[in-house]
Write an enzyme that holds these catalytic residues in place. Structure first.
Site, mmCIF file in Angstrom:
data_model
loop_
_atom_site.group_PDB
_atom_site.id
_atom_site.type_symbol
_atom_site.label_atom_id
_atom_site.label_comp_id
_atom_site.label_asym_id
_atom_site.label_seq_id
_atom_site.Cartn_x
_atom_site.Cartn_y
_atom_site.Cartn_z
ATOM 1 N N GLU A 81 0.831 -1.199 0.000
ATOM 2 C CA GLU A 81 0.000 0.000 0.000
ATOM 3 C C GLU A 81 0.871 1.256 0.000
ATOM 4 O O GLU A 81 0.493 2.290 -0.536
ATOM 5 C CB GLU A 81 -0.942 0.000 1.211
ATOM 6 C CG GLU A 81 -2.077 1.002 1.101
ATOM 7 C CD GLU A 81 -3.136 0.801 2.170
ATOM 8 O OE1 GLU A 81 -4.239 0.304 1.838
ATOM 9 O OE2 GLU A 81 -2.872 1.138 3.346
ATOM 10 N N HIS A 109 6.668 -27.231 2.339
ATOM 11 C CA HIS A 109 5.876 -28.283 1.708
ATOM 12 C C HIS A 109 4.826 -27.692 0.773
ATOM 13 O O HIS A 109 3.845 -28.357 0.434
ATOM 14 C CB HIS A 109 5.222 -29.147 2.785
ATOM 15 C CG HIS A 109 6.223 -29.844 3.655
ATOM 16 N ND1 HIS A 109 6.730 -31.092 3.362
ATOM 17 C CD2 HIS A 109 6.843 -29.446 4.796
ATOM 18 C CE1 HIS A 109 7.609 -31.441 4.292
ATOM 19 N NE2 HIS A 109 7.701 -30.453 5.174
ATOM 20 N N LYS A 121 -13.706 1.591 -3.833
ATOM 21 C CA LYS A 121 -14.753 2.002 -2.886
ATOM 22 C C LYS A 121 -15.844 2.798 -3.599
ATOM 23 O O LYS A 121 -17.041 2.590 -3.378
ATOM 24 C CB LYS A 121 -14.154 2.864 -1.775
ATOM 25 C CG LYS A 121 -13.212 2.148 -0.827
ATOM 26 C CD LYS A 121 -12.712 3.133 0.228
ATOM 27 C CE LYS A 121 -11.711 2.508 1.167
ATOM 28 N NZ LYS A 121 -11.201 3.478 2.165
#
EC number: 5.3.1.9
Length: 554
Positions: A359, A390, A518
């Site tokens: 960000e 793994h 937004k």
């Protein structure tokens, strides 16, 4: 000339050009051979500061590489940029704001001016307010609507109001105070609220609503859901103040929600969300580990602030890590960086660092609005060892991408079980070693012959067992995770991000890209619920809206 007003184009500096030429010199550089040639390499490229031990010897560097990187920092006037931040200059140029999360961890008596006003008295007033609240809750003096003491604290917040506090409170679980459990509610997904509420008792639950604007969609919706749940469980409007407090700069909205003014903790424009865990946003941390440990966290971060400001660049942990990040991103073509904590309690550090780094430095224009001339922030990813071994470590070892990595590991465990921690530490070291050493074709063939395989089978399998090696990594070791060391570790990464932003000429403290989604989300929502009949801006989005409306039931 201020860097945040007229950022340098680092690619035009002599040191940048020298680094580009130096990169070509290192085309055939092999770390394995470098360790053979220089028995002092580990000692040369490792040191301790603020409770952290950094080994950066497993990097694609020589001493002259470090010299050139330091020269780049000097030519880019990094010292001036560091001073500007701590002095409260408006280095967040797009929003014309200072950046002073560091003030939150400075000791009482220090002076920090914002618009001519010393903010330190207010910082310590809020810290005292936090101390009182945490004391009331931990001592059973804060009571719910049936006069029962609070047993559960739920932090409602998202982004910086969630990731940092969650990281710290879970990383310091060995310091958790008895009698109070802390929870986090971030996602707007109703399933998250349902699962959490099923474990709570409204009579003994305190909600912290953390939102600077008190209007963040996800946070406000979850706060409204918590309020409705509290009332449905038997709580009353008159007693709501016992169960909801706020951390917000919008006092009026918090009061309208039903929160008493004395239970509203302030936020300041000069503290960004992803840097806010040191503020009252850290209330759930203090509720979890106690206020004295919270202050230790602040002290550790302050120690790193001092180190960042005073240590020479060649022995400055955040500066070196920032320079190495630029080295790999801009000169070696690395597009991502792995964070690999070998400690269960640090399992959320990657999530926090994703926001902190991506960000902050996920930008494509410089402070003055001109396009960048270099690469910028990498993708940050990773997870707790040994699980990653793994899963995705295969790509680190034999994939085609160069992915630098940070290994983080403590020497001692709070929960020793047989020889588990020795194996955990051994796995951490062996992974960084394997990334560096690799396995040659000759070694692969010799290994297969030693197993008695026929030559045809040796030749068939050998190419698959070759591991290129020469993959860079840093290893950060702490004796044991503590509040002070964790504070230093988080502050170290904060400063590393800032260092890189200076070299790229970008603003690490705004996030305009977050806003577009937004804004568009409001229009999509209106179309989903039928209050907006005009079609969406594109056929794909409209088609997905139609798909939802044709199938959604309740």
């Amino acid at each position: 000339m201020k860097h945040h007003l007229t950022p340098l184009d680092a690619t035009q500096l002599d040191s940048w050009r020298a680094l580009a030429a130096h990169r070509q010199e290192l085309q055939d550089f092999r770390m394995r051979q470098a360790f053979i040639d220089d028995p002092e390499r580990f000692k040369r490229f490792s040191f301790s500061a603020c409770g952290l031990f950094l080994d950066f010897s497993k990097n694609l560097i020589r001493q002259d590489t470090i010299d050139l990187l330091v020269k780049l920092a000097e030519e880019a006037r990094l010292s001036d940029a560091i001073r500007a931040m701590f002095d409260g200059e408006a280095i967040n140029a797009s929003e014309r704001r200072p950046v002073l999360h560091t003030a939150l961890r400075r000791p009482i008596g220090d002076k920090v001016l914002v618009d001519g006003v010393d903010v330190m008295p207010e910082v310590h007033r809020v810290l005292h307010q936090m101390t009182e609240l945490v004391g009331y809750v931990h001592n059973g003096l804060w009571r719910g609507y049936t006069e029962k003491p609070i047993t559960d604290v739920v932090n409602i917040g998202i982004g910086g109001s969630f990731l940092g506090p969650q990281l710290v409170s879970e990383a310091l679980l060995p310091f958790a105070q008895k009698g109070v459990r802390c929870h986090y509610l971030a996602n707007i997904d109703g399933s998250e609220f349902h699962e959490l509420a099923s474990r709570l008792n409204a009579e003994t639950t305190l909600f912290i609503v953390s939102s600077k604007s008190f209007g963040t969609l996800e946070t406000l919706k979850n706060a409204q859901a918590a309020r409705a749940w509290y009332l449905a469980q038997g709580g009353t409007e008159e007693e709501l103040y016992r169960h909801f407090i706020a951390v917000s700069s919008n006092k009026e909205a918090a009061i309208a929600f039903g929160i008493r003014e004395e239970n509203i903790f302030p936020m300041w424009d000069w503290v960004g969300g992803r840097y806010s865990l040191w503020s009252a946003i850290g209330l759930p941390i203090a509720m979890s580990i106690g206020i004295s440990n919270f202050k230790e966290l602040l002290s550790g971060a302050y120690n790193m602030d001092q180190h960042f400001q005073t240590a020479p660049f060649e022995r400055n942990i955040p500066v070196l890590l920032g320079l190495l990040g630029v080295w790999y991103g801009d000169f070696w073509g690395a597009n991502s960086h792995a964070i690999l904590p070998y400690d269960y309690y640090l399992r959320n550090i990657t999530d926090h660092l994703q926001q902190l780094d991506m960000e902050s430095n996920g930008k494509s224009v410089r402070q003055d609005g001109t396009p960048v001339t270099s690469g910028t922030g990498p993708v940050i990813w990773g997870g707790v060892g040994c699980n990653g071994q793994h899963a995705y470590h295969q790509l680190l070892h034999q994939g085609t991408q160069l992915i630098p990595a940070d290994f983080i590991v403590p020497v001692s465990s709070y929960n020793p079980v047989a020889d588990h921690h020795q194996w955990l530490y051994a796995n951490c070291l062996s992974q960084s070693q394997a990334l560096m050493l690799g396995k040659s074709r000759e070694e692969a063939e010799a290994e297969l012959r030693a197993k008695g395989l026929p030559e045809a089978e040796v030749q068939r399998l050998a190419p698959h067992k070759v591991i290129p090696g020469n993959r860079p990594s840093n290893t950060l070791v702490v004796e044991r995770i503590s509040a002070r060391r964790l504070g230093a570790l988080i502050a170290m990464y904060e400063h590393k991000v800032y260092v890189q932003s200076i070299l790229w000429g970008i603003n690490a403290f705004d996030q305009w890209g977050v806003e577009l989604g937004k804004e568009l989300g409001k229009g999509v929502y209106s179309r989903l619920v039928g209050s907006e009949e005009t079609p969406a801006e594109d056929a794909s989005t409209q088609g997905l809206i139609d798909f939802f409306r044709g199938r959604h039931r309740g």
